[in-house]
Scaffold this motif. Structure first.
Motif, short mmCIF file in Angstrom:
data_model
loop_
_atom_site.label_atom_id
_atom_site.label_comp_id
_atom_site.label_asym_id
_atom_site.label_seq_id
_atom_site.Cartn_x
_atom_site.Cartn_y
_atom_site.Cartn_z
N ASP A 65 0.81 -1.22 0.00
CA ASP A 65 0.00 0.00 0.00
C ASP A 65 0.85 1.27 0.00
OD1 ASP A 65 -2.34 -1.44 0.00
OD2 ASP A 65 -2.61 -1.37 2.17
N GLY A 66 2.18 1.12 0.05
CA GLY A 66 3.07 2.28 0.06
C GLY A 66 3.04 3.05 1.36
N LYS A 67 2.70 2.38 2.46
CA LYS A 67 2.60 3.05 3.76
C LYS A 67 3.82 2.74 4.61
CE LYS A 67 -2.46 2.72 3.93
NZ LYS A 67 -3.61 2.14 4.67
N PRO A 68 4.20 3.66 5.52
CA PRO A 68 5.29 3.38 6.45
C PRO A 68 4.92 2.19 7.35
CG PRO A 68 4.69 5.71 6.50
CD PRO A 68 3.63 5.00 5.73
N VAL A 69 5.92 1.41 7.72
CA VAL A 69 5.72 0.27 8.61
C VAL A 69 6.33 0.64 9.96
CG1 VAL A 69 6.03 -2.19 8.94
CG2 VAL A 69 5.96 -1.24 6.62
N ILE A 70 5.49 0.73 10.98
CA ILE A 70 5.95 1.12 12.32
C ILE A 70 6.18 -0.14 13.14
CG2 ILE A 70 5.42 2.45 14.39
CD1 ILE A 70 3.54 4.15 12.65
N LEU A 71 7.41 -0.33 13.62
CA LEU A 71 7.79 -1.58 14.28
C LEU A 71 8.57 -1.34 15.56
CD1 LEU A 71 9.00 -3.48 11.08
CD2 LEU A 71 6.84 -3.84 12.30
N ASP A 72 8.37 -2.22 16.50
CA ASP A 72 9.08 -2.20 17.78
C ASP A 72 10.53 -2.65 17.56
OD1 ASP A 72 9.90 -2.38 20.41
OD2 ASP A 72 8.71 -4.16 20.86
N ASP A 73 11.47 -1.86 18.05
CA ASP A 73 12.88 -2.24 17.96
C ASP A 73 13.46 -2.44 19.34
OD1 ASP A 73 15.14 -2.94 16.56
OD2 ASP A 73 15.89 -0.88 16.37
N ASN A 74 12.59 -2.81 20.29
CA ASN A 74 13.01 -2.94 21.68
C ASN A 74 12.90 -4.38 22.18
OD1 ASN A 74 13.86 -2.01 24.24
ND2 ASN A 74 11.74 -1.78 24.93
N SER A 75 11.74 -4.99 22.00
CA SER A 75 11.49 -6.33 22.53
C SER A 75 11.94 -7.40 21.54
CB SER A 75 9.99 -6.50 22.81
OG SER A 75 9.52 -5.49 23.66
N LYS A 76 12.51 -8.47 22.08
CA LYS A 76 13.00 -9.57 21.25
C LYS A 76 12.18 -10.84 21.48
CE LYS A 76 17.86 -8.25 20.74
NZ LYS A 76 19.26 -8.70 20.91
N GLY A 77 12.18 -11.68 20.47
CA GLY A 77 11.59 -13.01 20.58
C GLY A 77 12.30 -13.93 19.62
N ASN A 78 12.00 -15.24 19.71
CA ASN A 78 12.54 -16.14 18.68
C ASN A 78 11.37 -16.61 17.82
OD1 ASN A 78 11.88 -17.47 21.10
ND2 ASN A 78 13.39 -19.08 20.82
N PRO A 79 11.22 -15.99 16.64
CA PRO A 79 10.04 -16.20 15.79
C PRO A 79 9.90 -17.64 15.32
CG PRO A 79 11.32 -14.30 15.06
CD PRO A 79 12.15 -15.02 16.06
N VAL A 80 8.66 -17.98 14.97
CA VAL A 80 8.36 -19.29 14.38
C VAL A 80 7.54 -19.04 13.11
CG1 VAL A 80 7.24 -21.52 14.69
CG2 VAL A 80 8.32 -20.39 16.64
N THR A 81 8.03 -19.53 11.98
CA THR A 81 7.26 -19.45 10.74
C THR A 81 6.36 -20.68 10.63
OG1 THR A 81 8.97 -20.59 9.47
CG2 THR A 81 9.11 -18.18 9.58
N VAL A 82 5.34 -20.59 9.81
CA VAL A 82 4.44 -21.72 9.61
C VAL A 82 5.21 -22.94 9.11
CG1 VAL A 82 2.56 -22.60 8.17
CG2 VAL A 82 2.33 -20.39 9.30
N SER A 83 6.12 -22.74 8.18
CA SER A 83 6.87 -23.88 7.64
C SER A 83 7.69 -24.57 8.71
CB SER A 83 7.77 -23.42 6.50
OG SER A 83 8.71 -22.46 6.94
N ASP A 84 8.26 -23.81 9.65
CA ASP A 84 9.05 -24.42 10.71
C ASP A 84 8.15 -25.08 11.75
OD1 ASP A 84 11.60 -25.12 11.55
OD2 ASP A 84 11.83 -23.35 12.82
#
Length: 286
Positions: A158-177
Motif C-alpha cells: 500500500d506504500g505506507k510506512p511500517v511502524i515496528l518495535d525495535d526494543n522487545s526480542k523473541g525467537n520467531p516461528v514461521t508456519v513452515s518451521d
C-alpha cells in the motif's frame, strides 16, 4: 497407500482456522499419515469422530485472539476423549515479565494479559493426563494476514510506512518451521516416543520486530527490484521491553529436533504471502 509402520497411522487435526491448517495437513500426509480435519462441533458429538486410537494435534489455540473462546471450548471437549496421544500447540504468552535471558520449561507460567490467561486455561484443561504433550511456540509471524509478516507486506504494497518495535526480542516461528517440528513430534509419538511432556520451540536466533521487518524488505526488494520504496519507522516511545526468548533444549534432548533460523525459507514465505495478499485485493502496478 504405502504402510508407514506408524502405530497409529491416523492424526486427528483440530485446526486453527488459518494458514496453519492446510500446511499441517499437507506436512502430515507427506510423511504418510492419514489425516482427519476436525472442528469443535464434531468433538461435541455423541462419539469421538476420529479413528480409534488416533493421535490428536490441537492447533485451535493458534487461531488468534478472536478465536480463543472457541479454543478453550475445544480443549475442554478434548479432555478425557479416547486418543492414543495428544499434542497441544500453545504459546510463550503463558509467561509474564520474565527477565531471564531464556525461558525454559521449568519457569512458572504467570500471564499478564487476557490472551495469555486463555492460553494457560487451554493447557490446564488438558493437564493431568499421561498422554498429553504441550508445545509452547515462540512468536508466530505468519499464521494469518494479521500476524507480523502479513501486516508488513500489506503496508509495503500500500506504500505506507511500517511502524515496528525495535526494543522487545523473541525467537520467531514461521508456519513452515512449525509444520516441520509438529510433524517430527507426531512421527515419534507414533513410533514409541514419550507421549507426555512440556516443550518449547522457537527459532535459533532471536530478533526484534524491526530486525524481522528489515529482512522482509530485503526479500521484497530481491523480488521487485532495489528501487522498491519501503519505509520502516521505529515505534516511539519505545514499548516496555516484552522480550520472550524460549529455551528449547528439552525438545532437542527428547526428540532430537534442532532449532532453525527464522531466516531459513523466509524468501519463499514472502513470495507465498505476496501472492495471497495480491489475490485477495488486486492492486494496480506500482
Amino acid at each position: 497407500m504405502h504402510h508407514t509402520g506408524y502405530q497409529p497411522d491416523t492424526v486427528a487435526l483440530i485446526g486453527a482456522g488459518n494458514a496453519i491448517d492446510s500446511a499441517l495437513q499437507k506436512g502430515l500426509q507427506k510423511v504418510g499419515f492419514r489425516v482427519q480435519l476436525l472442528n469443535r462441533e464434531q468433538l461435541q458429538a455423541d462419539h469421538f469422530p476420529a479413528r480409534a486410537g488416533a493421535i490428536v494435534i490441537n492447533a485451535a489455540s493458534c487461531g488468534g485472539g478472536a478465536r480463543m473462546g472457541e479454543a478453550r471450548a475445544v480443549c475442554e471437549a478434548l479432555s478425557g476423549l479416547p486418543y492414543t496421544a495428544l499434542l497441544h500447540l500453545s504459546s510463550y504468552g503463558v509467561y509474564g515479565r520474565s527477565r531471564r535471558k531464556k525461558i525454559d520449561e521449568d519457569e512458572e507460567p504467570s500471564p499478564t494479559t487476557g490472551r495469555g490467561r486463555d492460553w494457560l486455561a487451554c493447557e490446564e484443561a488438558l493437564s493431568g493426563a499421561d498422554n498429553v504433550s504441550i508445545l509452547r511456540l515462540g512468536w508466530q509471524v505468519d499464521r494469518s494476514e494479521d500476524a507480523l509478516l502479513g501486516r508488513i507486506l500489506r503496508s509495503l504494497l500500500d506504500g505506507k510506512p511500517v511502524i515496528l518495535d525495535d526494543n522487545s526480542k523473541g525467537n520467531p516461528v514461521t508456519v513452515s518451521d512449525l509444520v516441520r517440528v509438529t510433524v517430527a513430534i507426531a512421527q515419534q509419538l507414533a513410533s514409541g516416543g514419550p507421549r507426555s511432556g512440556l516443550y518449547h520451540y522457537g527459532s535459533a536466533d532471536s530478533c526484534t520486530a524491526m530486525a524481522f521487518g528489515s529482512e522482509v524488505v530485503d526479500r521484497v526488494r530481491s523480488l521487485y527490484g532495489e528501487d522498491f520504496a519501503a519505509e520502516l519507522v521505529t515505534l516511539l516511545p519505545a514499548e516496555e521491553d516484552r522480550t520472550f526468548v524460549l529455551g528449547c533444549e528439552r525438545l532437542r534432548d527428547v526428540f532430537g529436533i534442532q532449532q532453525r533460523s527464522w531466516r531459513q525459507g523466509l524468501t519463499r514465505q514472502v513470495e507465498l504471502w505476496l501472492e495471497r495478499l495480491q489475490k485477495a485485493e488486486p492492486r494496480g502496478e506500482r
